[in-house]
Enzyme design. Structure first.
Site, mmCIF file in Angstrom:
data_model
loop_
_atom_site.group_PDB
_atom_site.id
_atom_site.type_symbol
_atom_site.label_atom_id
_atom_site.label_comp_id
_atom_site.label_asym_id
_atom_site.label_seq_id
_atom_site.Cartn_x
_atom_site.Cartn_y
_atom_site.Cartn_z
ATOM 1 N N CYS A 161 0.845 -1.195 0.000
ATOM 2 C CA CYS A 161 0.000 0.000 0.000
ATOM 3 C C CYS A 161 0.886 1.252 0.000
ATOM 4 C CB CYS A 161 -0.954 0.004 1.186
ATOM 5 S SG CYS A 161 -0.224 -0.405 2.775
ATOM 6 N N GLY A 162 1.966 1.183 -0.765
ATOM 7 C CA GLY A 162 2.847 2.332 -0.888
ATOM 8 C C GLY A 162 3.563 2.643 0.427
#
Length: 294
Positions: A89-90
Site C-alpha cells: 500500500c505504498g
C-alpha cells in the site's frame, strides 16, 4: 542481449503480476466503499460530541477535577500507532513509523533514553517496523483489523485510559493516517490524554445558558470517557479507509507500470527475434556464396 526464451518468460511473468495487481485493486476498491461509508457516518457524531464536551466543560468546575484532564510532568509516554496488517500500500505504513520515530526524537527523547516510552501497535506493520528499531512495543491489539469493531477498539482505549488514570502514563498520543480521498492520506499525531481544550474549540462553544440534569460534573464524567474511546475508534476507521485508498492507488500504479514493462519487453522480444532472423539469413546467403565460389 537476453535470449528470446528469457524475454518470453519475463513477459509471461510480468503479465501474471499485472493480473494480480488488477485483482488487488478491485478488492481494495470494494473494501474502500465500505470503509468510507463507516467513517463518513462516524464523523458527524464525533464532531457533535466534541462540540458538546467543549460547551459543557467551558465553564464547568467538574471538568478541572476529571482524572482525564490532569496535567502532570511527562515522565512516562504511551504512543498509539495505527497502521495496517498487510503491505503493498505504498508508503502508508512507513510514513506512520517514521512519524512516530520523529515524534519520539523531537519530543520524548529523554523519556526514550530512560526507557519510559511505550508504543501500543494497532495493526501488525507498525509494530514490526518499530520493534525492528528497538522500541518497546505492545502488540496485544495488533490484530484489531481482523475483528474490527467498536468493542475491540474500546478495549485498547480503556487500557490507555486506565494507565493514564493510574499514573502509568503521563501523556498518550495517537499517530494515524486520516482519510481525505483515494489518492491522499493526511498523517495525524494527536494528543489523546490529558484532554486539553483547544483554541479552535473555544470558538465553537455556545453561549446558550443550559440547564443541566443531573449535574455538569456527572455529565462530564459520563461524556469524557465515551469521547476518548470514540476518538480512538475514529482514528482506526480513518486509518482503515486510508489503507484501502493507498492500496488501491498503489495497485493502480503497479498495473500501469506492468503494462509499460510489457510493452518494452515485447519491443525487446521483437528486436531480438528480428536480429536472429537477420543473422540466419546472412548465414544462409554467406553459405550460398561460399558454395558458388567453390
Amino acid at each position: 542481449m537476453a535470449s528470446l526464451k528469457e524475454v518470453r518468460n519475463r513477459i509471461v511473468s510480468v503479465n501474471s503480476t499485472q493480473q494480480i495487481t488488477k485483482a488487488m485493486k478491485m478488492v481494495s476498491a470494494a473494501k474502500l466503499r465500505r470503509a468510507t461509508d463507516a467513517i463518513t457516518q462516524m464523523r458527524p457524531y464525533s464532531q457533535k460530541l466534541t462540540e458538546m464536551i467543549a460547551t459543557v466543560s467551558a465553564n464547568a468546575e467538574g471538568a478541572k477535577d476529571n482524572p482525564y484532564t490532569k496535567v502532570r510532568p511527562v515522565n512516562n509516554v504511551l504512543i498509539i500507532t495505527v497502521t495496517s496488517d498487510r503491505g503493498l500500500c505504498g508508503a502508508f505504513n512507513a510514513n506512520v513509523g517514521k512519524a512516530v520515530v520523529n515524534l519520539i526524537n523531537e519530543k520524548y527523547a529523554s523519556q526514550q533514553a530512560a526507557g519510559n516510552v511505550e508504543i501500543m501497535a494497532i495493526g501488525k506493520k507498525g509494530g514490526e517496523y518499530l520493534s525492528r528499531r528497538g522500541y518497546n512495543v505492545n502488540t496485544k491489539y495488533a490484530d484489531i483489523f481482523t475483528r474490527l469493531s467498536f468493542t475491540s477498539v474500546r478495549e485498547a482505549a480503556e487500557e490507555a485510559m486506565t494507565g493514564f488514570e493510574n499514573g502509568k502514563y503521563d501523556t498518550v498520543e495517537v499517530v494515524y493516517n486520516e482519510f481525505k480521498n483515494v489518492a491522499t492520506q493526511i498523517l495525524r499525531a494527536e494528543q489523546l490524554l490529558p484532554i486539553i481544550e483547544k483554541q479552535e474549540e473555544k470558538v465553537k462553544v455556545s453561549s446558550v445558558d443550559y440547564i443541566f440534569e443531573p449535574s455538569e460534573e456527572e455529565i462530564i464524567n459520563e461524556l469524557l470517557p465515551k469521547a476518548l474511546k470514540l476518538q480512538v475508534y475514529k482514528a482506526v476507521l480513518e486509518s482503515n479507509a486510508s489503507e484501502h485508498g493507498a492500496r488501491m492507488t498503489a495497485m493502480d500504479k503497479a498495473t500501469d507500470n506492468a503494462g509499460e514493462l510489457i510493452k518494452e519487453l515485447k519491443l525487446q522480444y521483437n528486436r531480438s527475434r528480428q536480429a536472429a532472423i537477420t543473422n540466419e539469413i546472412l548465414e544462409i546467403v554467406g553459405g550460398a556464396e561460399a558454395l558458388a565460389a567453390a
